[in-house]
Design a protein around this motif. Structure first.
Motif, PDB file in Angstrom:
ATOM      1  N   CYS A 127      35.909 -15.429 -13.228  1.00  0.00           N
ATOM      2  CA  CYS A 127      36.732 -14.331 -13.761  1.00  0.00           C
ATOM      3  C   CYS A 127      36.111 -12.993 -13.350  1.00  0.00           C
ATOM      4  O   CYS A 127      34.925 -12.762 -13.549  1.00  0.00           O
ATOM      5  N   CYS A 176      35.017 -11.075 -17.052  1.00  0.00           N
ATOM      6  CA  CYS A 176      33.994 -11.562 -17.989  1.00  0.00           C
ATOM      7  C   CYS A 176      33.064 -12.601 -17.358  1.00  0.00           C
ATOM      8  O   CYS A 176      32.080 -12.998 -17.971  1.00  0.00           O
ATOM      9  N   CYS A 193      40.333 -14.912 -16.098  1.00  0.00           N
ATOM     10  CA  CYS A 193      40.479 -16.097 -16.953  1.00  0.00           C
ATOM     11  C   CYS A 193      41.691 -15.865 -17.869  1.00  0.00           C
ATOM     12  O   CYS A 193      42.257 -14.772 -17.886  1.00  0.00           O
ATOM     13  N   CYS A 227      41.189 -12.846 -20.435  1.00  0.00           N
ATOM     14  CA  CYS A 227      41.221 -11.524 -19.788  1.00  0.00           C
ATOM     15  C   CYS A 227      42.614 -11.232 -19.229  1.00  0.00           C
ATOM     16  O   CYS A 227      43.051 -10.083 -19.230  1.00  0.00           O
TER      17      CYS A 227
HETATM   18 ZN   LIG Z   1      37.584 -13.346 -18.209  1.00  0.00          ZN
END
Ligand SMILES: [Zn+2]
Length: 266
Positions: free
Chosen positions: A156, A159, A177, A180
């Motif tokens: 991701c 994050c 992800c 997010c």
């Molecule tokens: Zn993420």
């Protein structure tokens, strides 16, 4: 380029029939990138150039220059990829790959990695043991990467956490992800975030973890093993969409041969 080009290994990516049984060939060569050559009488069955001047044939050429044109002096087939001509589906996919290559390769710009990718893809299509969806998607992702649009799909982009599914932002070449992505969608629901977004479409493709891995693999794997990644039947469709969207949107165009390939598969 000089008057004589000897020992030129090249793949015939396009052919155009001319008057008097002459034929114009567009070659993707190892040393000189795209080279346009003329083949005299190559459509006559007994012509010694007949086999080497067919589309998809990879041959060793000797060329000479007359006026502003290159003509074939000698041609020796190295790999004819014959099975590509005996099945419409195979021919359609091989034609799409050659049209993409014809569009992106420049004259006097050698690209050995792109040529190897093309030859390996044609070889896999001809052999017919690997699903076409894998061959096509891996070609699209890897070709885009070689051309300077390498996506970063390791984790991701925000994050760095792992997830069961990701969302690929095609034009940015990054993934988010699920969590997010949801935050991102909420932000975007109020309108474009910057000037770029105001004028460009956001293209998002869903990548289940297996497909994220397949895309990452297609970007980084040794070309010899490019098609050795797992892809379950339920994920083929996600990989197909990601590959096609990624290449076509970065090249900013469509391909007639791709429409034909889809028609054949319908
Ligand atoms: Zn993420």
């Amino acid at each position: 380029m000089s008057e004589y080009l000897n020992d030129v290994n090249g793949l015939v990516i396009r052919t155009i029939d001319l008057q008097d049984n002459d034929r114009l060939l567009v070659l993707f060569t190892e040393r000189y990138g795209k080279v346009t050559v003329y083949a005299r009488g190559s459509r006559i069955l007994k012509s010694k150039h007949m086999a080497s001047s067919q589309q998809f044939c990879f041959s060793n050429f000797s060329l000479y220059k007359k006026g502003d044109r290159y003509w074939i002096k000698e041609a020796e087939p190295i790999e004819s990829f014959y099975p590509l001509r005996e099945n419409l589906q195979k021919m359609a996919l091989a034609s799409y790959i050659c049209e993409v290559i014809s569009d992106v390769v420049m004259e006097e710009q050698a690209d050995v990695e792109l040529l190897r990718l093309t030859l390996n893809s044609l070889y896999a299509i001809a052999k017919g043991t690997i699903p076409f969806v894998k061959i096509k998607g891996a070609f699209e992702i890897r070709a885009a990467s070689i051309l300077g649009f390498m996506p970063n799909v390791a984790c991701c982009n925000r994050c760095a956490k792992s997830s069961t599914a990701y969302f690929l932002d095609v034009m940015n070449g990054t993934i988010l992800c699920e969590r997010c992505h949801e935050e991102d969608e909420a932000l975007h629901s109020k309108g474009p975030l910057n000037e770029y977004e105001a004028t460009h479409a956001r293209i998002i493709c869903v990548l289940p973890e297996e497909v994220r891995f397949a895309v990452e693999y297609a970007v980084t794997a040794d070309l010899k093993h490019l098609l050795s990644f797992p892809l379950s039947a339920e994920n083929e469709h996600f990989f197909a969409i990601a590959g096609e969207q990624y290449l076509l949107n970065h090249l900013e165009r469509g391909f007639k041969t791709l429409d034909f390939y889809k028609e054949v598969n319908r």
